[in-house]
Design a protein around this motif. Structure first.
Motif, PDB file in Angstrom:
ATOM      1  N   TYR A  17       4.632  69.748   2.960  1.00  0.00           N
ATOM      2  CA  TYR A  17       5.039  68.810   1.618  1.00  0.00           C
ATOM      3  C   TYR A  17       6.458  69.225   1.994  1.00  0.00           C
ATOM      4  O   TYR A  17       7.208  69.768   2.841  1.00  0.00           O
ATOM      5  CB  TYR A  17       5.182  68.946   0.427  1.00  0.00           C
ATOM      6  N   THR A  18       6.731  68.001   2.451  1.00  0.00           N
ATOM      7  CA  THR A  18       8.601  67.963   2.578  1.00  0.00           C
ATOM      8  C   THR A  18       8.936  67.208   1.323  1.00  0.00           C
ATOM      9  O   THR A  18       8.234  65.966   0.805  1.00  0.00           O
ATOM     10  CB  THR A  18       9.108  66.645   3.586  1.00  0.00           C
ATOM     11  N   GLU A  19      10.834  67.319   1.473  1.00  0.00           N
ATOM     12  CA  GLU A  19      11.424  66.634   0.002  1.00  0.00           C
ATOM     13  C   GLU A  19      12.568  65.925   0.812  1.00  0.00           C
ATOM     14  O   GLU A  19      13.215  67.090   1.513  1.00  0.00           O
ATOM     15  CB  GLU A  19      12.043  67.472  -0.922  1.00  0.00           C
ATOM     16  N   TRP A  20      13.060  64.636   0.787  1.00  0.00           N
ATOM     17  CA  TRP A  20      14.769  64.235   2.153  1.00  0.00           C
ATOM     18  C   TRP A  20      15.490  64.342   1.318  1.00  0.00           C
ATOM     19  O   TRP A  20      16.054  64.255   0.083  1.00  0.00           O
ATOM     20  CB  TRP A  20      14.487  63.365   2.665  1.00  0.00           C
ATOM     21  N   VAL A  21      16.213  65.779   1.322  1.00  0.00           N
ATOM     22  CA  VAL A  21      17.723  65.916   1.122  1.00  0.00           C
ATOM     23  C   VAL A  21      18.550  65.329   1.761  1.00  0.00           C
ATOM     24  O   VAL A  21      18.632  66.087   3.555  1.00  0.00           O
ATOM     25  CB  VAL A  21      17.217  67.125   0.186  1.00  0.00           C
ATOM     26  N   TYR A  31       2.193  61.359  -1.588  1.00  0.00           N
ATOM     27  CA  TYR A  31       4.268  61.803  -2.714  1.00  0.00           C
ATOM     28  C   TYR A  31       4.358  60.414  -3.679  1.00  0.00           C
ATOM     29  O   TYR A  31       4.373  61.429  -4.894  1.00  0.00           O
ATOM     30  CB  TYR A  31       4.761  61.596  -1.875  1.00  0.00           C
ATOM     31  N   ARG A  32       3.852  59.522  -3.074  1.00  0.00           N
ATOM     32  CA  ARG A  32       3.787  58.827  -5.010  1.00  0.00           C
ATOM     33  C   ARG A  32       3.237  58.663  -5.887  1.00  0.00           C
ATOM     34  O   ARG A  32       2.910  57.547  -6.817  1.00  0.00           O
ATOM     35  CB  ARG A  32       4.733  57.379  -4.091  1.00  0.00           C
ATOM     36  N   THR A  64       0.510  68.624  -8.283  1.00  0.00           N
ATOM     37  CA  THR A  64       0.985  69.226  -7.040  1.00  0.00           C
ATOM     38  C   THR A  64       2.179  68.767  -6.740  1.00  0.00           C
ATOM     39  O   THR A  64       2.844  70.083  -6.474  1.00  0.00           O
ATOM     40  CB  THR A  64      -0.139  68.448  -5.930  1.00  0.00           C
ATOM     41  N   ARG A  65       2.856  68.000  -6.949  1.00  0.00           N
ATOM     42  CA  ARG A  65       4.153  67.829  -5.938  1.00  0.00           C
ATOM     43  C   ARG A  65       5.124  68.651  -6.457  1.00  0.00           C
ATOM     44  O   ARG A  65       5.506  68.953  -5.861  1.00  0.00           O
ATOM     45  CB  ARG A  65       4.689  66.039  -5.936  1.00  0.00           C
ATOM     46  N   TRP A  84      12.595  59.683  -1.157  1.00  0.00           N
ATOM     47  CA  TRP A  84      11.356  59.795  -1.015  1.00  0.00           C
ATOM     48  C   TRP A  84      11.008  60.954  -0.282  1.00  0.00           C
ATOM     49  O   TRP A  84      11.808  62.154  -0.256  1.00  0.00           O
ATOM     50  CB  TRP A  84      11.027  58.760   0.281  1.00  0.00           C
ATOM     51  N   GLY A  85      10.162  61.029  -0.132  1.00  0.00           N
ATOM     52  CA  GLY A  85       9.052  62.568   0.259  1.00  0.00           C
ATOM     53  C   GLY A  85       7.670  62.620   1.101  1.00  0.00           C
ATOM     54  O   GLY A  85       7.026  61.285   1.399  1.00  0.00           O
TER      55      GLY A  85
END
Length: 73
Positions: free
Chosen positions: A8-12, A49-50, A57-58, A32-33
């Protein structure tokens, strides 16, 4: 972040991006992630992710990430 079941990745954005001690800026979240089901997609080719059916789960993984994920640090 990686668990036995997911990546899992979150872009920040980053706080102090010029320092070696970069930290995530959780107030600067990108729209986005990445979410991969490692059991069903070990090559990480299908980003979930979307997809609405993966929302719970996200959200669960996001809470873990925001609390701090240090298993691999």
């Amino acid at each position: 972040m990686r668990t036995p079941l997911f990546r899992y990745t979150e872009w920040v954005g980053l706080q102090d991006p010029d320092l070696d001690t970069q930290r995530p800026d959780w107030d600067d979240i990108r729209d986005w992630g990445e979410l991969y089901d490692l059991a069903g997609d070990p090559s990480e080719t299908n980003n979930l992710y979307r997809l609405e059916e993966w929302r719970d789960t996200r959200e669960m993984l996001s809470k873990i990430l925001h609390r701090g994920w240090f298993e691999h640090n």
